[in-house]
Design a protein around this motif. Structure first.
Motif, PDB file in Angstrom:
ATOM      1  N   HIS A  40       0.745  -1.223  -0.051  1.00  0.00           N
ATOM      2  CA  HIS A  40      -0.040  -0.152  -0.014  1.00  0.00           C
ATOM      3  C   HIS A  40       0.915   1.400  -0.143  1.00  0.00           C
ATOM      4  O   HIS A  40       0.693   2.237  -0.765  1.00  0.00           O
ATOM      5  N   TYR A  41       1.714   1.248   1.041  1.00  0.00           N
ATOM      6  CA  TYR A  41       2.663   2.511   1.070  1.00  0.00           C
ATOM      7  C   TYR A  41       3.519   2.673  -0.208  1.00  0.00           C
ATOM      8  O   TYR A  41       3.514   3.710  -0.635  1.00  0.00           O
ATOM      9  N   ALA A  42       3.934   1.824  -0.929  1.00  0.00           N
ATOM     10  CA  ALA A  42       4.834   1.768  -2.174  1.00  0.00           C
ATOM     11  C   ALA A  42       4.092   2.211  -3.346  1.00  0.00           C
ATOM     12  O   ALA A  42       4.287   2.947  -4.079  1.00  0.00           O
ATOM     13  N   ALA A  43       2.716   1.611  -3.365  1.00  0.00           N
ATOM     14  CA  ALA A  43       1.921   2.281  -4.217  1.00  0.00           C
ATOM     15  C   ALA A  43       1.522   3.514  -4.141  1.00  0.00           C
ATOM     16  O   ALA A  43       1.434   4.373  -5.058  1.00  0.00           O
ATOM     17  N   TRP A  44       1.081   3.924  -2.947  1.00  0.00           N
ATOM     18  CA  TRP A  44       0.863   5.427  -2.595  1.00  0.00           C
ATOM     19  C   TRP A  44       1.981   6.296  -2.967  1.00  0.00           C
ATOM     20  O   TRP A  44       2.028   7.275  -3.659  1.00  0.00           O
ATOM     21  N   LEU A  45       3.055   5.800  -2.694  1.00  0.00           N
ATOM     22  CA  LEU A  45       4.585   6.752  -3.395  1.00  0.00           C
ATOM     23  C   LEU A  45       4.562   6.903  -4.681  1.00  0.00           C
ATOM     24  O   LEU A  45       4.691   7.721  -5.316  1.00  0.00           O
ATOM     25  N   ASP A  46       4.537   5.573  -5.369  1.00  0.00           N
ATOM     26  CA  ASP A  46       4.556   5.441  -6.999  1.00  0.00           C
ATOM     27  C   ASP A  46       3.442   6.164  -7.520  1.00  0.00           C
ATOM     28  O   ASP A  46       3.673   6.566  -8.776  1.00  0.00           O
ATOM     29  N   GLN A  47       2.325   6.450  -6.805  1.00  0.00           N
ATOM     30  CA  GLN A  47       1.385   6.850  -7.612  1.00  0.00           C
ATOM     31  C   GLN A  47       1.290   8.771  -7.628  1.00  0.00           C
ATOM     32  O   GLN A  47       0.593   9.222  -8.330  1.00  0.00           O
ATOM     33  N   THR A  48       2.289   9.219  -6.843  1.00  0.00           N
ATOM     34  CA  THR A  48       2.729  10.536  -6.784  1.00  0.00           C
ATOM     35  C   THR A  48       3.714  10.746  -7.653  1.00  0.00           C
ATOM     36  O   THR A  48       4.711  10.299  -7.601  1.00  0.00           O
ATOM     37  N   LYS A  49       3.495  11.885  -8.628  1.00  0.00           N
ATOM     38  CA  LYS A  49       4.385  12.182  -9.461  1.00  0.00           C
ATOM     39  C   LYS A  49       5.467  13.342  -8.666  1.00  0.00           C
ATOM     40  O   LYS A  49       4.991  13.895  -7.736  1.00  0.00           O
ATOM     41  N   GLY A  50       6.555  13.468  -9.239  1.00  0.00           N
ATOM     42  CA  GLY A  50       7.609  14.257  -8.648  1.00  0.00           C
ATOM     43  C   GLY A  50       8.832  13.778  -8.098  1.00  0.00           C
ATOM     44  O   GLY A  50       9.139  12.418  -8.072  1.00  0.00           O
ATOM     45  N   ASP A  51       9.523  14.303  -7.280  1.00  0.00           N
ATOM     46  CA  ASP A  51      10.842  13.784  -6.584  1.00  0.00           C
ATOM     47  C   ASP A  51      10.194  12.944  -5.446  1.00  0.00           C
ATOM     48  O   ASP A  51       9.172  13.042  -5.152  1.00  0.00           O
ATOM     49  N   LEU A  52      11.119  12.521  -4.713  1.00  0.00           N
ATOM     50  CA  LEU A  52      10.996  11.767  -3.453  1.00  0.00           C
ATOM     51  C   LEU A  52      10.297  12.673  -2.390  1.00  0.00           C
ATOM     52  O   LEU A  52       9.308  12.225  -1.808  1.00  0.00           O
ATOM     53  N   SER A  53      10.580  13.768  -2.403  1.00  0.00           N
ATOM     54  CA  SER A  53       9.979  14.673  -1.368  1.00  0.00           C
ATOM     55  C   SER A  53       8.638  14.824  -1.591  1.00  0.00           C
ATOM     56  O   SER A  53       7.545  14.723  -0.951  1.00  0.00           O
ATOM     57  N   GLU A  54       8.308  15.114  -2.945  1.00  0.00           N
ATOM     58  CA  GLU A  54       6.798  15.217  -3.320  1.00  0.00           C
ATOM     59  C   GLU A  54       6.003  13.960  -3.243  1.00  0.00           C
ATOM     60  O   GLU A  54       4.674  13.843  -2.832  1.00  0.00           O
TER      61      GLU A  54
END
Length: 161
Positions: A40-54
């Motif tokens: 879940h967390y990996a998907a939430w991270l991957d679904q957001t565009k931008g650099d790691l901070s974003e």
């Protein structure tokens, strides 16, 4: 165990056949939650565009959305650790610790892939922010804590030094 058997639609005898003790049932539940939680967390991270901070900010925004559900009960690993704090060596505590270490290692990999300094330290800091956010939202039932935590995590990662 009576309530669990009733909810599962099985007899207590059947439940005890599969899980000889309540401790075994707790351990099995946490083991089953390990991979799906990370996914879940990996998907939430991957679904957001931008650099790691974003992406981290987006991950926390997704967490805030999930916490709005009346069915959300927080992190099972943290709840088990709190419930079993007086029983060091309990199998569920070992499973929870392994899960949190795996989560932290995943974060460290994400941070290292960005070429940021001190990825292990930053991963640990973000881990503390995540667990703190979950605890605060659970206590206050206010997703704004997850959003504020996302800003902290994003700031920790935005520092290039």
């Amino acid at each position: 165990m009576d309530a669990i058997a009733a909810r599962a639609g099985v007899t207590k005898r059947t439940l005890y056949y599969h899980f000889p003790s309540k401790d075994d049932l707790i351990a099995a539940y946490l083991t089953a939650r390990d991979e799906p939680t990370l996914a879940h967390y990996a998907a939430w991270l991957d679904q957001t565009k931008g650099d790691l901070s974003e992406q981290l900010l987006g991950m926390f925004q997704r967490l805030a959305r999930v916490t709005r559900s009346a069915r959300w009960k927080g992190c099972g690993f943290l709840r088990a650790a709190a419930e079993l704090a007086g029983t060091p060596g309990h199998p569920a505590l070992k499973i929870g610790s392994a899960h949190k270490k795996k989560f932290e290692a995943w974060l460290e990999g994400c941070i290292a892939a960005e070429g940021l300094s001190e990825p292990a330290l930053r991963a640990r800091q973000v881990m503390i922010v995540i667990d703190g956010a979950v605890a605060q939202v659970l206590i206050h039932r206010d997703p704004a804590y997850a959003l504020a935590a996302g800003q902290v995590a994003a700031a920790l990662i935005a520092k290039k030094a």
